[in-house]
Design an enzyme around this catalytic site. Sequence first.
Site, PDB file in Angstrom:
ATOM      1  N   ASP A 155      -9.663 -28.892  -9.856  1.00 51.02           N
ATOM      2  CA  ASP A 155     -10.173 -28.975  -8.474  1.00 51.02           C
ATOM      3  C   ASP A 155     -11.194 -27.875  -8.199  1.00 51.02           C
ATOM      4  O   ASP A 155     -11.147 -26.800  -8.791  1.00 51.02           O
ATOM      5  CB  ASP A 155      -8.982 -28.859  -7.504  1.00 51.02           C
ATOM      6  CG  ASP A 155      -9.353 -29.331  -6.105  1.00 51.02           C
ATOM      7  OD1 ASP A 155     -10.350 -30.069  -5.952  1.00 51.02           O
ATOM      8  OD2 ASP A 155      -8.635 -28.957  -5.155  1.00 51.02           O
TER       9      ASP A 155
ATOM     10  N   HIS B 290     -19.578 -31.191 -10.698  1.00 55.10           N
ATOM     11  CA  HIS B 290     -18.847 -32.124 -11.560  1.00 55.10           C
ATOM     12  C   HIS B 290     -19.355 -32.022 -13.010  1.00 55.10           C
ATOM     13  O   HIS B 290     -18.577 -32.073 -13.953  1.00 55.10           O
ATOM     14  CB  HIS B 290     -18.985 -33.554 -11.051  1.00 55.10           C
ATOM     15  CG  HIS B 290     -18.346 -33.771  -9.704  1.00 55.10           C
ATOM     16  ND1 HIS B 290     -17.080 -33.323  -9.392  1.00 55.10           N
ATOM     17  CD2 HIS B 290     -18.800 -34.386  -8.564  1.00 55.10           C
ATOM     18  CE1 HIS B 290     -16.781 -33.654  -8.141  1.00 55.10           C
ATOM     19  NE2 HIS B 290     -17.810 -34.293  -7.615  1.00 55.10           N
TER      20      HIS B 290
ATOM     21  N   LEU C  49      -3.310 -33.239 -30.732  1.00 56.12           N
ATOM     22  CA  LEU C  49      -3.169 -33.031 -29.287  1.00 56.12           C
ATOM     23  C   LEU C  49      -3.354 -34.381 -28.615  1.00 56.12           C
ATOM     24  O   LEU C  49      -4.274 -35.130 -28.960  1.00 56.12           O
ATOM     25  CB  LEU C  49      -4.264 -32.078 -28.775  1.00 56.12           C
ATOM     26  CG  LEU C  49      -4.372 -31.965 -27.249  1.00 56.12           C
ATOM     27  CD1 LEU C  49      -3.270 -31.055 -26.688  1.00 56.12           C
ATOM     28  CD2 LEU C  49      -5.734 -31.425 -26.824  1.00 56.12           C
TER      29      LEU C  49
HETATM   30  C1  IPE Z   1      -7.159 -33.893  -6.690  1.00 62.59           C
HETATM   31  O1  IPE Z   1      -8.184 -33.212  -6.047  1.00 62.59           O
HETATM   32  C2  IPE Z   1      -7.754 -34.967  -7.568  1.00 62.59           C
HETATM   33  C3  IPE Z   1      -8.445 -34.494  -8.761  1.00 62.59           C
HETATM   34  C4  IPE Z   1      -8.583 -33.248  -9.139  1.00 62.59           C
HETATM   35  C5  IPE Z   1      -9.006 -35.527  -9.590  1.00 62.59           C
HETATM   36  P1  IPE Z   1      -8.686 -33.631  -4.594  1.00 62.59           P
HETATM   37  O2  IPE Z   1      -9.808 -32.713  -4.284  1.00 62.59           O
HETATM   38  O3  IPE Z   1      -8.968 -35.085  -4.548  1.00 62.59           O
HETATM   39  O4  IPE Z   1      -7.407 -33.318  -3.695  1.00 62.59           O
HETATM   40  P2  IPE Z   1      -7.291 -32.982  -2.152  1.00 62.59           P
HETATM   41  O5  IPE Z   1      -8.013 -34.057  -1.410  1.00 62.59           O
HETATM   42  O6  IPE Z   1      -7.924 -31.649  -1.947  1.00 62.59           O
HETATM   43  O7  IPE Z   1      -5.822 -32.942  -1.890  1.00 62.59           O
HETATM   44  C1  IPE Z   2     -12.457 -31.930  -8.354  1.00 55.17           C
HETATM   45  O1  IPE Z   2     -13.354 -31.248  -7.558  1.00 55.17           O
HETATM   46  C2  IPE Z   2     -13.035 -33.178  -8.957  1.00 55.17           C
HETATM   47  C3  IPE Z   2     -12.471 -34.422  -8.415  1.00 55.17           C
HETATM   48  C4  IPE Z   2     -11.604 -34.518  -7.448  1.00 55.17           C
HETATM   49  C5  IPE Z   2     -12.928 -35.650  -9.016  1.00 55.17           C
HETATM   50  P1  IPE Z   2     -13.638 -31.675  -6.067  1.00 55.17           P
HETATM   51  O2  IPE Z   2     -14.749 -32.669  -6.058  1.00 55.17           O
HETATM   52  O3  IPE Z   2     -12.408 -32.111  -5.381  1.00 55.17           O
HETATM   53  O4  IPE Z   2     -14.154 -30.303  -5.453  1.00 55.17           O
HETATM   54  P2  IPE Z   2     -13.808 -29.711  -4.020  1.00 55.17           P
HETATM   55  O5  IPE Z   2     -12.316 -29.694  -3.895  1.00 55.17           O
HETATM   56  O6  IPE Z   2     -14.455 -30.626  -3.017  1.00 55.17           O
HETATM   57  O7  IPE Z   2     -14.405 -28.353  -4.019  1.00 55.17           O
HETATM   58 MG    MG Z   3     -10.970 -31.167  -4.308  1.00 50.87          MG
END
Ligand code: IPE
Ligand code: IPE
Ligand code: MG
Length: 260
Positions: A29, A46, A140
């Site tokens: 995240d 990303h 793995l």
């Molecule tokens: C969880 O992150 C999903 C992934 C890392 C793929 P999100 O960014 O979607 O989660 P919330 O919305 O902060 O809970």
């Molecule tokens: C995690 O990073 C990637 C996915 C959920 C696919 P985020 O896109 O959720 O990044 P933040 O949480 O908005 O910073």
């Molecule tokens: Mg996120």
Amino acid sequence: MRSMIKTNAAVKPTEWLGRIPIHVGIIMDGNGRWALNRGLPRIEGHRRGVEALRITVCAAIEFGLRYLTVYSFSAENWSRPVEEVSDLMGLLKRFIRNDLAELQRAGVKIKVIGDRANLNPDILAILQEAEAATCGNARLTLVVAFNYGSRQEIAAAARVMAAKAAAGLIDAAEIDADLLTQHLDTAGIPDPDLIIRTSGEQRLSNFLMWQAAYSEFVFLPIHWPDFDRQALADALAQFSARERRFGGVTLSPEGAKVGG
Ligand code: IPE
Ligand code: IPE
Ligand code: MG
């Protein structure tokens, strides 16, 4: 993958070899915030996140993990703007296309968990190809949670068991935690010993809720693109200092002093 494994790094895996987890789950995240902090578009976060994933897979092999589950796209992530969803799909496709041969050479078995119904056919084909190409590997297992949600997974398992009961294949009275576990996407995969989440958020966001019943958690303040070998080593070191009880009591005097 490429030349990610540095031999002169400060981390010495032997420091925690006695307590190496078998299975680590990662909620990757913070890509968006990483980019925002630098005045960059979210897609750049990303992209850098994919680099962090490559480094992490190499480190997981080096440190001797057997399973690494990465949360790449949640069942709820479809609610993001269409451009971002399409960027994320593009990155997944490119990651598999570019890295499949290297993952194969490294002995990585790819397993995808999550709902495959209604996926774009080209994504589905690429995921199936990655699984088929690597199914003989054993070093793995890289479990990719894609279009994954724990609630949906548990509901699907319940649906299958209910259908089996209705067809007389199982007795409803036989349904217990073990049987449900065998009907999840993760059937055959041991529960995660450790779950790491980056970005400072401290929640599961529908990731492996059933499987995480006795997992240890490490929440890191860094965003996913900044995660690296050292960050994994630090999380493993934290894990190795934890006392896991699984509802029992600690019998060693050392444990009793700390936990009572
Ligand atoms: C969880 O992150 C999903 C992934 C890392 C793929 P999100 O960014 O979607 O989660 P919330 O919305 O902060 O809970
Ligand atoms: C995690 O990073 C990637 C996915 C959920 C696919 P985020 O896109 O959720 O990044 P933040 O949480 O908005 O910073
Ligand atoms: Mg996120």
